[in-house]
Scaffold this active site. Structure first.
Site, PDB file in Angstrom:
ATOM      1  N   LYS A  70       0.806  -1.222   0.000  1.00 25.83           N
ATOM      2  CA  LYS A  70       0.000   0.000   0.000  1.00 25.83           C
ATOM      3  C   LYS A  70       0.840   1.273   0.000  1.00 25.83           C
ATOM      4  O   LYS A  70       0.393   2.311  -0.490  1.00 25.83           O
ATOM      5  CB  LYS A  70      -0.949  -0.001   1.197  1.00 25.83           C
ATOM      6  CG  LYS A  70      -2.066  -1.023   1.083  1.00 25.83           C
ATOM      7  CD  LYS A  70      -3.066  -0.859   2.216  1.00 25.83           C
ATOM      8  CE  LYS A  70      -4.257  -1.782   2.003  1.00 25.83           C
ATOM      9  NZ  LYS A  70      -5.329  -1.524   2.996  1.00 25.83           N
ATOM     10  N   ASP A 106     -10.518   2.348   1.254  1.00 25.60           N
ATOM     11  CA  ASP A 106     -10.727   2.024   2.674  1.00 25.60           C
ATOM     12  C   ASP A 106     -11.120   3.302   3.415  1.00 25.60           C
ATOM     13  O   ASP A 106     -12.088   3.330   4.170  1.00 25.60           O
ATOM     14  CB  ASP A 106      -9.454   1.452   3.305  1.00 25.60           C
ATOM     15  CG  ASP A 106      -9.107   0.065   2.807  1.00 25.60           C
ATOM     16  OD1 ASP A 106     -10.029  -0.684   2.434  1.00 25.60           O
ATOM     17  OD2 ASP A 106      -7.907  -0.284   2.801  1.00 25.60           O
ATOM     18  N   GLY A 129      -4.946  -1.229  17.139  1.00 28.64           N
ATOM     19  CA  GLY A 129      -4.288  -1.455  15.865  1.00 28.64           C
ATOM     20  C   GLY A 129      -3.422  -0.273  15.486  1.00 28.64           C
ATOM     21  O   GLY A 129      -3.639   0.837  15.965  1.00 28.64           O
ATOM     22  N   SER A 130      -2.444  -0.526  14.617  1.00 33.53           N
ATOM     23  CA  SER A 130      -1.552   0.565  14.198  1.00 33.53           C
ATOM     24  C   SER A 130      -1.040   0.376  12.774  1.00 33.53           C
ATOM     25  O   SER A 130      -0.114   1.061  12.360  1.00 33.53           O
ATOM     26  CB  SER A 130      -0.355   0.666  15.155  1.00 33.53           C
ATOM     27  OG  SER A 130       0.382  -0.553  15.182  1.00 33.53           O
ATOM     28  N   GLY A 132      -1.755  -0.281   8.348  1.00 35.75           N
ATOM     29  CA  GLY A 132      -2.258   0.545   7.254  1.00 35.75           C
ATOM     30  C   GLY A 132      -3.750   0.797   7.337  1.00 35.75           C
ATOM     31  O   GLY A 132      -4.224   1.913   7.097  1.00 35.75           O
ATOM     32  N   MET A 133      -4.527  -0.230   7.690  1.00 37.90           N
ATOM     33  CA  MET A 133      -5.974  -0.045   7.801  1.00 37.90           C
ATOM     34  C   MET A 133      -6.310   0.837   8.991  1.00 37.90           C
ATOM     35  O   MET A 133      -7.232   1.663   8.931  1.00 37.90           O
ATOM     36  CB  MET A 133      -6.672  -1.403   7.936  1.00 37.90           C
ATOM     37  CG  MET A 133      -8.182  -1.319   7.888  1.00 37.90           C
ATOM     38  SD  MET A 133      -8.762  -0.713   6.282  1.00 37.90           S
ATOM     39  CE  MET A 133     -10.533  -0.874   6.488  1.00 37.90           C
TER      40      MET A 133
END
Length: 272
Positions: A70, A106, A129-130, A132-133
């Protein structure tokens, strides 16, 4: 009956470290449903520069991009749409006559879902979370006016960087923290994974929340979502995210926006 592939058939594709079937099934279902002369195929690569060069050189109309490409694909593209610029991450490439323009659907999907579900901007949130998403979700929250939130990440470098970049607080663990909205952007609860049956947040944290958002798309009903529904919480599911981001890719590639009923059938087909 399927349309016959011919010299005018336009190819769309995906690039992922671990290709899946959702995009392939979703796009091809709609191509057939709408009688469009397109075909979609998933690929992986060990050479992202050559792969992007192939998209340009072969006239491939569109390319979905998943981890770990990405960010590494960006130097080989011509222009970033605002959705990709906002998070310096790409998940969609559109080829217009050899000119490669990149988007992040996204981010677009998350922004639309926050609006559709009418989540007030003064809602507090805790996001696990950390990657790309997570960056796409955090950027969409920031741009929608959410001011009070915590990023929960065990990796201090990644967690602190993400939190500080978007004006939020970082914590290594949830601990005693409570929030109006819980957001899972980790693989916890993902089908086939080592943590498939686990909850992304402790029961006490879940009980204190009003809204639960799980970005995990498969299964559509993760343990977190099942528990949230059982407690009467408002939920946003990863199934909504993956279908909406794939839809926005489909529109970018074809210029056609299917009906809500067609989208629902395609998403159900893609989930198998």
């Amino acid at each position: 009956m399927s349309r016959e592939i011919n010299k005018d058939t336009q190819l769309c594709m995906s690039l992922a470290g671990r290709p899946g079937n959702f995009g392939t099934r979703f796009h091809n279902y709609l191509y057939q449903e709408l009688d469009l002369n397109f075909i979609y195929k998933a690929f992986t690569t060990q050479d992202i520069q050559a792969a992007v060069g192939g998209v340009r050189a072969l006239g491939i109309r569109g390319c979905a991009v998943s981890m770990p490409f990405k960010e590494s694909c960006i130097p080989f593209l011509d222009e970033l749409d605002a959705s990709a610029t906002a998070i310096e991450s790409v998940n969609t490439i559109v080829n217009d006559g050899g000119f490669l323009r990149a988007y992040n659907t996204d981010y677009i999907a998350i922004a639309k879902l926050l609006a559709q579900h009418q989540i007030p901007a003064d809602t507090t949130f805790a996001l696990r979370g950390s990657g790309g998403m997570a960056k796409a979700v955090v950027a969409a929250l920031r741009d929608a006016g959410f001011k009070r939130g915590h990023i929960i990440a065990r990796n201090p470098a990644a967690g602190q960087a993400l939190a500080s970049a978007y004006g939020y607080q970082w914590l290594a663990e949830v601990g005693e923290l409570t929030a109006d909205m819980l957001i899972n952007v980790t693989p916890i609860g993902m089908a086939g994974g080592a943590e498939a049956e686990q909850l992304a947040f402790a029961p006490a944290t879940l009980e204190a929340a009003k809204i639960v958002f799980d970005v995990v798309a498969l299964p559509a009903e993760t343990p977190l979502i099942r528990n949230a529904r059982a407690q009467g919480k408002r939920v946003i599911t990863g199934a909504e995210v993956i279908a909406l981001q794939a839809l926005e890719q489909f529109v970018l590639y074809t210029g056609v926006r299917p009906t809500d009923e067609q989208i629902a059938r395609a998403a159900a087909h893609a989930r198998g």
